[in-house]
Motif scaffolding. Structure first.
Motif, short mmCIF file in Angstrom:
data_model
loop_
_atom_site.label_atom_id
_atom_site.label_comp_id
_atom_site.label_asym_id
_atom_site.label_seq_id
_atom_site.Cartn_x
_atom_site.Cartn_y
_atom_site.Cartn_z
N ILE A 14 0.83 -1.19 0.00
CA ILE A 14 0.00 0.00 0.00
C ILE A 14 0.87 1.25 0.00
O ILE A 14 0.60 2.23 -0.71
N ASP A 15 1.93 1.22 0.79
CA ASP A 15 2.83 2.38 0.83
C ASP A 15 3.49 2.62 -0.53
O ASP A 15 3.66 3.78 -0.96
N THR A 20 3.90 5.77 -5.69
CA THR A 20 3.76 5.83 -7.15
C THR A 20 2.65 6.76 -7.54
O THR A 20 2.76 7.54 -8.51
N ASN A 21 1.55 6.73 -6.80
CA ASN A 21 0.42 7.58 -7.11
C ASN A 21 0.79 9.05 -6.94
O ASN A 21 0.40 9.91 -7.74
N ASN A 22 1.55 9.34 -5.90
CA ASN A 22 1.97 10.71 -5.69
C ASN A 22 2.87 11.20 -6.83
O ASN A 22 2.78 12.36 -7.27
N ALA A 23 3.79 10.32 -7.28
CA ALA A 23 4.70 10.70 -8.38
C ALA A 23 3.91 10.95 -9.67
O ALA A 23 4.17 11.92 -10.41
N ILE A 28 1.35 14.56 -13.72
CA ILE A 28 0.12 15.05 -14.35
C ILE A 28 -0.02 16.54 -14.11
O ILE A 28 -0.41 17.31 -14.99
N ALA A 29 0.35 16.97 -12.92
CA ALA A 29 0.26 18.40 -12.60
C ALA A 29 1.23 19.20 -13.47
O ALA A 29 0.91 20.30 -13.94
#
Length: 369
Positions: A14-15, A20-23, A28-29
């Motif tokens: 999960i961590d 990965t989701n944050n990266a 995307i930003a």
């Protein structure tokens, strides 16, 4: 309560997903920020790929040699180059290096027709062109047709070799033609060469619809190993400024079906070693002087008319007449101051008259010895 190994592994997964989701969220930003800041597609392309598209050219370059096997140098000399667009910095560098360098990039005709830096600055003309050069061969193979079209001049040159233009045969075995048309038949074709050899295995046909001129500044030789035929349907004019000699090793036949006028303003000598036969329907000799010098001359005439103003007769001529009959009617013979000498005898006849008529002859003579 201690975690079991299973729970610990799930927490680690999960961590990792969260990281990965944050990266991905950050990427995307960043992309959204770039999309919001762009003005057009060209600006995005330049921002994404650097300054490559800011140039007006692109090229593929292969050096002539490889350095130590692991690196290459652009200074090793031209191996091959394909440049699209305007002239490149490499062409400018080659020009600055001197003719020995840029002669490998540009054709000789480009170097001859351009001036100074125009050799490379005008290498693409006024637009975007193509430069193709190499130190080896250029081979072009087309499975079908190949077309070459240029708005301006087309220059084809071989510096040290030959130039061959050859057509082939089609699938039916029919030989194909080669067509050369200057301005659709309205332009000129200029040829300059040292020697010319033409081999014609079939029939030669030349059609000239306007004036044709030929200038020969050196000797001209024409050899025909077969019969030669010539037809002219209009007048022929020929001016010869030098000597002329003709030698006929075979027979010659000349047939003229029209009137002929011949005028010579110089001496004419005709020598027939064996024999000469002239046949005339009509012949007219009009002139100021005429000399016939021959050993034997025989003339057979049915009718003869002579009008002579002055007559010169050579002496020391002997004539022997046998069985000669003369019929003179109403004929008068008058001899005045006639002197005849035979040996030492001198006879002078004065006032000699002879009259002949059917009744007899009366002769009056006075002789002085």
């Amino acid at each position: 309560m201690a975690r079991t190994p299973r729970i610990t592994q799930l927490q680690n997964d999960i961590d990792a997903l969260e990281t990965t989701n944050n990266a991905q969220s950050n990427q995307i930003a960043a992309l959204n920020q770039a999309l919001s800041n762009r003005t057009d597609d060209q600006a995005l392309m330049q921002s994404d790929t650097g300054t490559h598209y800011q140039n007006t050219y692109t090229y593929f370059y292969v050096p002539a040699t490889v350095g130590d096997g692991s690196t290459t140098s652009d200074d090793a000399g031209l191996g091959a180059i394909l440049r699209l667009g305007q002239y490149s910095d490499m062409e400018q560098s080659a020009y600055n290096a001197g003719e020995a360098a840029y002669a490998g990039y540009f054709p000789a005709h480009q170097i001859e027709t351009e001036t100074d830096a125009g050799i490379y600055t005008n290498a693409a003309g006024g637009g975007n062109g193509i430069l193709l050069a190499c130190d080896g061969r250029i081979l072009v193979k087309a499975g079908e047709k190949m077309s070459i079209n240029a708005t301006s001049d087309i220059h084809l040159e071989s510096t040290e070799g030959t130039v061959t233009i050859e057509s082939g045969t089609n699938t039916d075995g029919v030989a194909q033609n080669i067509y050369i048309a200057a301005a659709d038949g309205l332009g000129d074709i200029e040829q300059s060469y040292y020697k010319s050899k033409i081999t014609i295995n079939g029939e030669e046909y030349t059609k000239t619809t306007s004036v044709s001129r030929k200038y020969y500044e050196h000797n001209k030789y024409e050899i025909y190993k077969a019969d030669s035929f010539k037809e002219i349907y209009a007048n022929t004019s020929s001016t010869h400024h030098g000597g002329s000699s003709k030698l006929f090793m075979g027979g010659k036949v000349s047939l003229k079906l029209a009137a002929e006028f011949h005028m010579s303003l110089a001496a004419v000598v005709s020598i027939s070693v064996l024999t000469k036969l002239n046949l005339y329907g009509w012949k007219f000799d009009v002139g100021h002087y005429k000399f016939d010098i021959c050993q034997i001359k025989a003339e057979i005439k049915k009718d003869k008319v002579e009008i002579t103003a002055n007559e010169v007769t050579a002496s020391n001529v002997g004539a022997m007449l046998k069985n000669v009959g003369a019929d003179m009617g109403t004929t008068a013979v008058k001899a005045v101051s006639t002197v005849a000498e035979a040996g030492a005898v001198v006879a002078k006849n004065t006032n000699l008259s002879a009259t002949m008529n059917p009744l007899g002859a009366i002769v009056g003579m006075q002789t002085f010895m």
